[in-house]
Design a protein around this motif. Structure first.
Motif, PDB file in Angstrom:
ATOM      1  N   ARG A 152      23.185  -4.250-108.886  1.00 46.24           N
ATOM      2  CA  ARG A 152      23.131  -3.270-107.598  1.00 46.24           C
ATOM      3  C   ARG A 152      22.713  -3.875-106.219  1.00 46.24           C
ATOM      4  O   ARG A 152      21.931  -4.685-106.194  1.00 46.24           O
ATOM      5  CB  ARG A 152      22.064  -2.080-107.874  1.00 46.24           C
ATOM      6  CG  ARG A 152      22.181  -1.347-109.335  1.00 46.24           C
ATOM      7  CD  ARG A 152      21.216  -0.608-109.654  1.00 46.24           C
ATOM      8  NE  ARG A 152      21.306  -0.090-111.006  1.00 46.24           N
ATOM      9  CZ  ARG A 152      21.912   1.091-111.333  1.00 46.24           C
ATOM     10  NH1 ARG A 152      22.412   1.817-110.280  1.00 46.24           N
ATOM     11  NH2 ARG A 152      21.899   1.500-112.501  1.00 46.24           N
ATOM     12  N   TYR A 153      23.550  -3.636-105.166  1.00 45.77           N
ATOM     13  CA  TYR A 153      23.181  -4.116-103.625  1.00 45.77           C
ATOM     14  C   TYR A 153      23.450  -3.225-102.780  1.00 45.77           C
ATOM     15  O   TYR A 153      24.089  -2.261-103.211  1.00 45.77           O
ATOM     16  CB  TYR A 153      23.874  -5.329-103.848  1.00 45.77           C
ATOM     17  CG  TYR A 153      25.502  -5.357-103.913  1.00 45.77           C
ATOM     18  CD1 TYR A 153      26.162  -5.223-102.331  1.00 45.77           C
ATOM     19  CD2 TYR A 153      26.085  -5.539-104.955  1.00 45.77           C
ATOM     20  CE1 TYR A 153      27.656  -5.128-102.603  1.00 45.77           C
ATOM     21  CE2 TYR A 153      27.588  -5.208-105.005  1.00 45.77           C
ATOM     22  CZ  TYR A 153      28.197  -5.063-103.412  1.00 45.77           C
ATOM     23  OH  TYR A 153      29.700  -5.188-103.577  1.00 45.77           O
ATOM     24  N   GLU A 154      23.157  -3.384-101.679  1.00 40.04           N
ATOM     25  CA  GLU A 154      23.189  -2.532-100.695  1.00 40.04           C
ATOM     26  C   GLU A 154      23.941  -3.198 -99.217  1.00 40.04           C
ATOM     27  O   GLU A 154      23.774  -4.463 -99.127  1.00 40.04           O
ATOM     28  CB  GLU A 154      21.740  -2.161-100.094  1.00 40.04           C
ATOM     29  CG  GLU A 154      21.823  -1.308 -98.874  1.00 40.04           C
ATOM     30  CD  GLU A 154      20.198  -0.723 -98.540  1.00 40.04           C
ATOM     31  OE1 GLU A 154      19.587   0.070 -99.198  1.00 40.04           O
ATOM     32  OE2 GLU A 154      19.690  -1.217 -97.488  1.00 40.04           O
ATOM     33  N   LEU A 155      24.766  -2.631 -98.655  1.00 35.82           N
ATOM     34  CA  LEU A 155      25.523  -3.071 -97.542  1.00 35.82           C
ATOM     35  C   LEU A 155      25.073  -2.232 -96.487  1.00 35.82           C
ATOM     36  O   LEU A 155      24.686  -0.923 -96.317  1.00 35.82           O
ATOM     37  CB  LEU A 155      26.983  -2.418 -97.820  1.00 35.82           C
ATOM     38  CG  LEU A 155      27.978  -3.048 -98.889  1.00 35.82           C
ATOM     39  CD1 LEU A 155      29.359  -2.611 -98.946  1.00 35.82           C
ATOM     40  CD2 LEU A 155      27.616  -4.718 -98.963  1.00 35.82           C
ATOM     41  N   THR A 156      24.661  -3.163 -95.702  1.00 37.08           N
ATOM     42  CA  THR A 156      24.171  -2.367 -94.313  1.00 37.08           C
ATOM     43  C   THR A 156      25.427  -2.447 -93.202  1.00 37.08           C
ATOM     44  O   THR A 156      25.877  -3.368 -92.775  1.00 37.08           O
ATOM     45  CB  THR A 156      23.315  -3.578 -93.537  1.00 37.08           C
ATOM     46  OG1 THR A 156      22.072  -3.868 -94.463  1.00 37.08           O
ATOM     47  CG2 THR A 156      22.641  -3.154 -92.092  1.00 37.08           C
ATOM     48  N   LEU A 157      25.685  -1.164 -93.097  1.00 41.92           N
ATOM     49  CA  LEU A 157      26.962  -0.851 -92.171  1.00 41.92           C
ATOM     50  C   LEU A 157      26.361   0.022 -91.006  1.00 41.92           C
ATOM     51  O   LEU A 157      25.419   0.388 -90.822  1.00 41.92           O
ATOM     52  CB  LEU A 157      27.893   0.136 -93.091  1.00 41.92           C
ATOM     53  CG  LEU A 157      28.255  -0.692 -94.327  1.00 41.92           C
ATOM     54  CD1 LEU A 157      29.135   0.284 -95.263  1.00 41.92           C
ATOM     55  CD2 LEU A 157      29.159  -1.871 -94.069  1.00 41.92           C
ATOM     56  N   ALA A 158      27.411   0.115 -90.101  1.00 43.25           N
ATOM     57  CA  ALA A 158      26.908   0.895 -88.709  1.00 43.25           C
ATOM     58  C   ALA A 158      26.795   2.083 -88.916  1.00 43.25           C
ATOM     59  O   ALA A 158      25.811   2.678 -88.091  1.00 43.25           O
ATOM     60  CB  ALA A 158      28.263   0.650 -87.910  1.00 43.25           C
ATOM     61  N   ASP A 159      27.182   2.829 -89.941  1.00 42.54           N
ATOM     62  CA  ASP A 159      26.790   4.299 -90.203  1.00 42.54           C
ATOM     63  C   ASP A 159      25.746   4.370 -91.218  1.00 42.54           C
ATOM     64  O   ASP A 159      25.628   5.612 -91.818  1.00 42.54           O
ATOM     65  CB  ASP A 159      28.123   5.127 -90.477  1.00 42.54           C
ATOM     66  CG  ASP A 159      29.071   4.678 -91.461  1.00 42.54           C
ATOM     67  OD1 ASP A 159      28.589   3.363 -91.986  1.00 42.54           O
ATOM     68  OD2 ASP A 159      29.928   5.240 -91.886  1.00 42.54           O
ATOM     69  N   GLY A 160      25.126   3.389 -91.595  1.00 43.03           N
ATOM     70  CA  GLY A 160      24.140   3.382 -92.661  1.00 43.03           C
ATOM     71  C   GLY A 160      24.204   2.784 -93.910  1.00 43.03           C
ATOM     72  O   GLY A 160      25.373   2.258 -94.000  1.00 43.03           O
ATOM     73  N   PRO A 161      23.035   2.409 -94.508  1.00 41.53           N
ATOM     74  CA  PRO A 161      23.521   1.645 -95.713  1.00 41.53           C
ATOM     75  C   PRO A 161      24.372   2.350 -96.884  1.00 41.53           C
ATOM     76  O   PRO A 161      24.369   3.548 -96.858  1.00 41.53           O
ATOM     77  CB  PRO A 161      22.011   1.604 -96.219  1.00 41.53           C
ATOM     78  CG  PRO A 161      21.356   2.617 -95.753  1.00 41.53           C
ATOM     79  CD  PRO A 161      21.918   3.063 -94.237  1.00 41.53           C
ATOM     80  N   LEU A 162      25.015   1.602 -97.663  1.00 40.54           N
ATOM     81  CA  LEU A 162      25.801   1.924 -98.652  1.00 40.54           C
ATOM     82  C   LEU A 162      25.440   1.394 -99.989  1.00 40.54           C
ATOM     83  O   LEU A 162      25.075  -0.100-100.169  1.00 40.54           O
ATOM     84  CB  LEU A 162      27.269   1.800 -98.232  1.00 40.54           C
ATOM     85  CG  LEU A 162      28.093   2.366 -99.455  1.00 40.54           C
ATOM     86  CD1 LEU A 162      28.323   3.888 -99.298  1.00 40.54           C
ATOM     87  CD2 LEU A 162      29.621   1.812 -99.453  1.00 40.54           C
ATOM     88  N   GLN A 163      25.037   2.050-101.121  1.00 43.78           N
ATOM     89  CA  GLN A 163      24.695   1.415-102.195  1.00 43.78           C
ATOM     90  C   GLN A 163      25.726   1.115-103.093  1.00 43.78           C
ATOM     91  O   GLN A 163      26.688   1.959-103.520  1.00 43.78           O
ATOM     92  CB  GLN A 163      23.600   2.314-102.985  1.00 43.78           C
ATOM     93  CG  GLN A 163      22.277   2.818-102.158  1.00 43.78           C
ATOM     94  CD  GLN A 163      21.472   1.831-101.799  1.00 43.78           C
ATOM     95  OE1 GLN A 163      21.270   0.971-102.540  1.00 43.78           O
ATOM     96  NE2 GLN A 163      21.201   1.837-100.453  1.00 43.78           N
TER      97      GLN A 163
END
Length: 332
Positions: A152-163
Motif C-alpha cells: 500500500r502506498y499513497e500518491l500526493t496529487l494536486a487534488d489530494g492524496p490517492l491510496q
C-alpha cells in the motif's frame, strides 16, 4: 502443445488422479488428463479453456474448492506471486504432492528453492528447455491471506492524496511506474460520459478518473485476476465506486465509450508481446462514440502514431518525458 505441458505428459502417470493445474496454458492438457481441473488468473485463457472444457477451469485469485491429490503450478513471472500461489496450493494438499513446472530461462531452478518451505524438493524431469520439480506436503500450511501481502502506498496529487493497493504479480507492484505518472498529469479536458481504464493494473488511473470525473461512468478492464482484485481494493481505499471488468483485450470493452485511457501492456511472462496494445489501437474506434478520445502513454521507441492515425485519426503528442510519450487522438 506448450512445452511445459509436454514435460508434464512425459510423467502422465503422476497426474492420473484428481489434479489441479494452476496457471495452465490454453492447450490440450486437460483433454489428455480427464480427471484434472484448472485454475487460471488470465481471463483469456479462462475463456478458451471454458469453451473446450466446460466446468473444468476456474478464474480467480484463490484455488478452487475440491479434493485434489496433487497440484501443479506453472511458474509465473513474479517471485512474490509464486510464493503466494505455492502456499495457497500447499494449504489444500495435506499429504499430497505439489509440483512446479517452468522454463529454464524463466528461472524455474531458482524458483524451485521456494518449495523448501514445504519439504525437500526433487527435480523429476528436464526436457523441452523446462524442468519439473516436486515436493510432498507432509504438513499443510495455513491458508495465506492474500490481502495481507498487498503493498500500500499513497500518491500526493494536486487534488489530494490517492491510496493505492497492489497485490503480488500486478504490474509495477508497490510503486507508480514512470509512464503512468506522466499520464496522470494529462487527464484534463476529457469528454464526460463513459470512461475506460484499459489494462487497469492496480487501478491508479481508474480511481483518479472516478474522483476527477464523479458524474462519469468509469470502467476498469484487465486480463489478470490479481490486477482486478487490486483495482477493487484501490477503489475501496479511496471510497470510490466503479465497474471492474475481466477481459482479454479491447474486444472485451463496452461500446459507446467517450474516452479510453491506458498505459497499455506489452510484456507477458518472459516473452515480449505487443498484441494487446496493437489490438487496442486497431479496434478503439469501434468502442468510442463519435469524437470519443483515445489517450495513452507509451515508450517512445514504440511506433504507435502510424497505427493510431491509420485506425483512429490524427495523433497528437501531448507530452514527452523519461522515455515516454502521451498520445491523443479522437474518433472522427
Amino acid at each position: 502443445m506448450d512445452p511445459r505441458s509436454e514435460v508434464l505428459l512425459r510423467q502422465a502417470d503422476l497426474f492420473g488422479g484428481p489434479t489441479l493445474f494452476a496457471g495452465l496454458p490454453d492447450d490440450d492438457l486437460l483433454g489428455r488428463l480427464p480427471e484434472a481441473c484448472g485454475w487460471t488468473w488470465h481471463a483469456g485463457d479462462q475463456a478458451r479453456l471454458a469453451e473446450r472444457f466446460a466446468g473444468r477451469c476456474q478464474f480467480g485469485v484463490t484455488p478452487p474448492e475440491g479434493a485434489f491429490r496433487a497440484a501443479v503450478l506453472f511458474l509465473p513471472k513474479s517471485r512474490e506471486l509464486t510464493g503466494y500461489l505455492l502456499a495457497a496450493l500447499a494449504a489444500r494438499l495435506p499429504g499430497g504432492d505439489l509440483y512446479l513446472v517452468g522454463e529454464k530461462r524463466a528461472g524455474v531452478e531458482s524458483a524451485a528453492k521456494q518449495l523448501r518451505a514445504f519439504g525437500p524438493p526433487r527435480k523429476l524431469d528436464s526436457a523441452r528447455h523446462c524442468q519439473l520439480w516436486q515436493v510432498r506436503i507432509e504438513q499443510a500450511p495455513a491458508e495465506p491471506n492474500l490481502e495481507a501481502l498487498a503493498r500500500r502506498y499513497e500518491l500526493t496529487l494536486a487534488d489530494g492524496p490517492l491510496q493505492v493497493v497492489s497485490l503480488p504479480g500486478v504490474f509495477a507492484h508497490g510503486r507508480l511506474d514512470r509512464g503512468t505518472a506522466l499520464l496522470l498529469e494529462h487527464l484534463d479536458g476529457l469528454p464526460t460520459g463513459h470512461l475506460l481504464d484499459f489494462g487497469c493494473g492496480a487501478g491508479v488511473l481508474g480511481a483518479l478518473l472516478k474522483r476527477r470525473y464523479p458524474q462519469s461512468r468509469v470502467s476498469l478492464l484487465d486480463v489478470d485476476a490479481f490486477a482486478l482484485a487490486s483495482s477493487r481494493l484501490t477503489l475501496a481505499a479511496n471510497g470510490l465506486d466503479a465497474e471492474v471488468l475481466a477481459g482479454d483485450g479491447i474486444a472485451a470493452a463496452p461500446k459507446g465509450l467517450t474516452a479510453i485511457l491506458s498505459n497499455p501492456p506489452f510484456h507477458e511472462g518472459v516473452h515480449t508481446d505487443y498484441q494487446a496494445s496493437e489490438d487496442l489501437l486497431r479496434q478503439a474506434a469501434g468502442h468510442l462514440v463519435t469524437s470519443g478520445e483515445l489517450r495513452l502513454v507509451a515508450n517512445n521507441f514504440l511506433r504507435y502514431p502510424p497505427l493510431i492515425e491509420e485506425y483512429l485519426g490524427p495523433c497528437q503528442t501531448l507530452a514527452e518525458r523519461d522515455g515516454f510519450r502521451i498520445y491523443r487522438a479522437s474518433r472522427a
